[in-house]
Design an enzyme around this catalytic site. Structure first.
Site, PDB file in Angstrom:
ATOM      1  N   ASP A 123     -56.483  12.522  51.097  1.00 37.90           N
ATOM      2  CA  ASP A 123     -56.324  12.807  49.666  1.00 37.90           C
ATOM      3  C   ASP A 123     -56.081  14.291  49.446  1.00 37.90           C
ATOM      4  O   ASP A 123     -56.538  14.877  48.473  1.00 37.90           O
ATOM      5  CB  ASP A 123     -57.547  12.322  48.883  1.00 37.90           C
ATOM      6  N   MET A 132     -61.217   0.870  25.847  1.00 37.70           N
ATOM      7  CA  MET A 132     -61.681  -0.108  26.822  1.00 37.70           C
ATOM      8  C   MET A 132     -60.603  -1.183  26.986  1.00 37.70           C
ATOM      9  O   MET A 132     -60.365  -1.984  26.083  1.00 37.70           O
ATOM     10  CB  MET A 132     -62.997  -0.749  26.351  1.00 37.70           C
ATOM     11  N   GLU A 186     -53.585   6.586  43.796  1.00 40.04           N
ATOM     12  CA  GLU A 186     -54.653   5.719  44.319  1.00 40.04           C
ATOM     13  C   GLU A 186     -54.450   4.259  43.947  1.00 40.04           C
ATOM     14  O   GLU A 186     -55.139   3.378  44.458  1.00 40.04           O
ATOM     15  CB  GLU A 186     -56.015   6.180  43.788  1.00 40.04           C
ATOM     16  N   CYS A 224     -65.078   4.113  35.809  1.00 40.40           N
ATOM     17  CA  CYS A 224     -65.241   4.611  34.438  1.00 40.40           C
ATOM     18  C   CYS A 224     -66.685   4.552  33.959  1.00 40.40           C
ATOM     19  O   CYS A 224     -67.094   5.373  33.132  1.00 40.40           O
ATOM     20  CB  CYS A 224     -64.374   3.804  33.465  1.00 40.40           C
ATOM     21  N   GLU A 275     -58.201  19.642  29.084  1.00 44.48           N
ATOM     22  CA  GLU A 275     -57.802  20.440  30.240  1.00 44.48           C
ATOM     23  C   GLU A 275     -56.630  21.366  29.953  1.00 44.48           C
ATOM     24  O   GLU A 275     -56.251  22.165  30.813  1.00 44.48           O
ATOM     25  CB  GLU A 275     -57.439  19.523  31.411  1.00 44.48           C
ATOM     26  N   THR A 293     -47.539  11.058  44.099  1.00 42.75           N
ATOM     27  CA  THR A 293     -47.287  11.306  42.675  1.00 42.75           C
ATOM     28  C   THR A 293     -47.414  12.786  42.317  1.00 42.75           C
ATOM     29  O   THR A 293     -48.441  13.408  42.563  1.00 42.75           O
ATOM     30  CB  THR A 293     -48.255  10.486  41.810  1.00 42.75           C
TER      31      THR A 293
END
Length: 727
Positions: free
Chosen positions: A311, A676, A188, A639, A73, A246
């Site tokens: 949100d 993971m 969240e 995920c 990004e 945040t």
């Protein structure tokens, strides 16, 4: 809608007398010195070598494979012929900007347990550059100062204020005078938002500002400017959850005023009735807050969404520039956050000058002309007791995808999403989950709403159909567009459709009249900034979400962009994405006039029928499987999409070795190096067994369905031939 726009377009209280304009901010020309290009982060370049007349000659100059299949990004930074950029989880790189030769790379030793508290992939949005140092934040919220010549660590600062919370960092640091400022994510989950400022040279913490007050029962607030904010919260608020707020992106230093202006995040849990039961505006959620860069004291604030329940973060990138407003030349801030409004604000004092809707908006009725505050429409958007269809949706009218502003034309360019979502919740307060999701709201995006209604309880579905907003959904469920907008009126000058609602890349504009952006389908698109007409489209074979930039070395102008799919909803790869067809090889692509062809990644191999899973263990019952399903959606689904071509493992297709090692992976962290995390502090061995039982059952159903598709001559990713109760 016309009346609504008129109310929002009103110029509010006049600013103080005009000041003498300060010197022009540094422009983005040969160098591009921060992710936004110039001091105001306009993402507009004064370079003119690449033009509408010659852009057809644009081709690849060089590329770099960054060794990841996760989202990219960041926008690169170039100074003195060297390109610096960041990648997954806070990796940093330096390249010769003309040749692409890698000069150094830095891979921070990230604690991958942080993946459990990251809503939107292992993203990073860029580096800061100052005094021969590169500043970058890692996913686990460590801030690094690196030697710009070697990539070696000069200093490291741990920005985590509470190790028991799900804190992470995905934004670019911001240099503000003699400090570097960084925010955090995790609203969240269980985070109380804050920004921290560190000495540029030493890494010593100079100040910290929390965007949410702490429990008043603990005594005085830990920042003097939070005492007033605490009065806007119920004393019996869900302080255990942290409150959210945040500031994970949108941190701008304004050298004209000496202020650091931050955009703050949403509330946690989402709904005001659960977060702060007695109500209140809940400062400083969903706000723009201007802090003195030397002290961290609040100089002004503007709350875009008082008492946020939807949100509606204010963390979307802002632009600092100058505009003539009501006959006066003013230093202004342009901001188009999630909530569907494009704001023009005086950055000296936070006075609202303009506020115009750019998409469908029903969470408010308009703006109070006396206070500048939005008038919340509880009838349309309060879902505390009944489901409501809220516009815009939680993905936001605008999100992290950067916009651009051309001071010559006065146009704001950016991707815009006109979409809503159904929001509802279950009654009662939920127990606190440490480092876990605490948002406590369910939602269905409007493009999926009609198809999803049959899955809802009949009374709920009937109530949804009776909502006035449902008729809007039937007429227009949602669309993404690339737009040019007049910020003073909110009027769209031109709009061009994007391929789907997830197709919302960042943009670059140039003084030669170009607008450049990527697409989820893998195209680098160059448009005429006056009309939106496509002048050149280059197929790269890789999804592009990040904003491009441009620079010049030894007389040659280049355009660079990072390419890879991911971000919010990242496991779900849309079928029109390049990542669905060709995988997700993360790349840095650099173009110039008379460059070559872009190497296209090969197509992925054909899908194969899900392998046959092991038999269920003795004693597994339907109740066991139901328990496992609940555990999956509470802990794993964010995920693991269990979707064809997901960029994370499709757990419907586990191989025998994965089944054999299931507990070692889930409980003991056997695959932590791969990203993971381990879950032995959340799941018991019996719960891991129930989770495994659910996934085995799901794999059985998937295999049965796919074998039926093969017999019918259908592709494996065609819609299911049967309604599977657990699919």
């Amino acid at each position: 809608m016309k009346r609504f726009a008129l109310i929002l377009s009103m110029a509010l209280a006049a600013c103080s007398a005009s000041e003498t304009a300060p010197p022009q901010q540094a422009e983005a020309g040969e160098n591009w010195t921060n992710p936004g290009g110039d001091a105001g982060k306009t993402r507009h370049s004064v370079l003119t070598d690449i033009t509408p007349a010659n852009v057809e000659r644009l081709g690849l100059a060089w590329e770099a494979n960054l060794g990841t299949n996760r989202v990219l990004e960041a926008t690169p930074v170039v100074e003195g012929g060297v390109m610096y950029t960041s990648g997954v989880a806070g990796r940093a790189y330096a390249f010769d900007a003309a040749t692409g030769k890698e000069l150094w790379r830095f891979e921070p030793p990230v604690d991958m347990q942080v993946n459990r508290t990251v809503c939107c992939d292992m993203a990073n949005r860029g580096i800061a550059l100052a005094n021969g140092k590169v500043y970058v934040a890692s996913l686990d919220a460590q801030l690094y100062a690196l030697d710009a010549k070697t990539g070696q660590i000069v200093w490291q600062a741990d920005t985590v204020d509470d190790k028991q919370r799900g804190i992470n960092s995905t934004g670019a640091p911001e240099v503000a005078g003699d400090v570097v400022v960084i925010g955090n994510g995790g609203a969240e989950y269980d985070v109380r938002g804050y920004v921290s400022a560190y000495d540029l040279a030493t890494g010593k913490l100079k100040w910290r500002f929390h965007t949410v007050p702490r429990d008043p029962a603990l005594g005085p607030q830990d920042h003097p400017d939070l005492e007033a904010a605490a009065k806007t919260w119920d004393p019996k608020s869900r302080w255990d959850i942290g409150g959210g707020g945040t500031p994970w992106d949108a941190i701008n230093y304004d050298p004209e005023t000496g202020l650091v202006i931050i955009g703050t995040g949403n509330g946690g849990p989402y709904d005001l009735s659960k977060r702060s039961p007695a109500g209140g505006t809940n400062l400083y959620l969903s706000s723009l807050v201007a802090l003195d860069a030397r002290t961290g004291r609040v100089k002004w604030h503007y709350q875009e969404v008082p008492g946020d329940s939807w949100d509606f973060t204010a963390t979307q990138p802002m632009i600092l520039t100058r505009m003539t407003v009501d006959g006066e030349d003013r230093p202004v801030l342009l901001h188009a956050p999630k909530n569907g409004i494009l704001y023009v604000i005086d950055r000296r004092d936070g006075k609202l000058l303009r506020a115009n809707p750019i998409v469908r908006v029903n969470w408010m009725k308009g703006i109070d002309p006396k206070t500048g505050a939005p008038i919340i429409d509880r009838d349309a958007a309060d879902y505390s007791k009944d489901p409501k269809i809220v516009f815009p949706g939680t993905p936001g009218a605008r999100n992290w995808f950067p916009a651009a502003y051309d001071p010559a034309s006065g146009l704001f360019f950016g991707s815009v999403l006109d979409m809503g979502n159904l929001m509802f919740q279950t009654p009662g307060q939920k127990p606190f989950k440490a480092k876990g999701l605490n948002n406590d709201a369910a939602l269905i995006f409007t493009p999926d709403l009609v198809a999803a209604l049959p899955t809802l309880p009949p009374p709920v579905a009937a109530g949804v159909k009776a909502l006035p907003a449902y008729q809007q959904v039937l007429k227009d469920p949602g669309r993404a567009e690339m737009r040019a907008i007049d910020p003073l009126t909110g009027k769209t000058v031109w709009a061009q459709p994007m391929e789907g609602w997830q197709d919302r890349g960042g943009v670059l504009s140039t003084a030669s009249g170009l607008l450049v952006h990527g697409t989820v389908g893998g195209q680098l698109v160059v448009r005429d900034a006056r009309t939106g007409k496509i002048l050149k489209s280059i197929d790269t074979g890789t999804t592009i979400l990040a904003a491009p930039m441009t620079y010049k070395v030894k007389g040659v102008q280049y355009i660079a962009v990072m390419a890879a799919w991911g971000g919010g909803g990242y496991p779900y790869v849309p079928r029109y994405a390049a990542a669905y067809k060709r995988g997700n090889t993360g790349r840095l692509l650099v173009f110039k006039l008379d460059g070559g062809a872009v190497p296209i990644p090969p197509e992925l191999p054909p899908l194969e029928v899900a392998p046959e899973p092991p038999r269920q263990a003795p004693g597994v019952t339907p109740e066991t499987i139901a328990q496992g399903r609940g555990l999956f959606f509470a802990n794993c689904a964010i995920c693991h999409a269990n979707q064809h071509r997901s960029i994370t493992p499709d757990l419907r297709r586990m191989q025998p070795g994965t089944h054999d090692a299931f507990k070692a992976i889930v409980l003991d962290g056997a695959l932590v190096p791969n990203g993971m995390p381990r879950w032995n502090d959340v799941l018991t061995p019996a719960e891991a067994d129930a989770l495994h039982a659910y996934l085995i059952d799901l794999q059985v159903a998937t295999r049965r369905d796919e074998l039926a598709k093969v017999r019918a001559g259908l592709p494996l990713d065609a819609p299911s031939l049967a309604i599977l109760s657990n699919y």
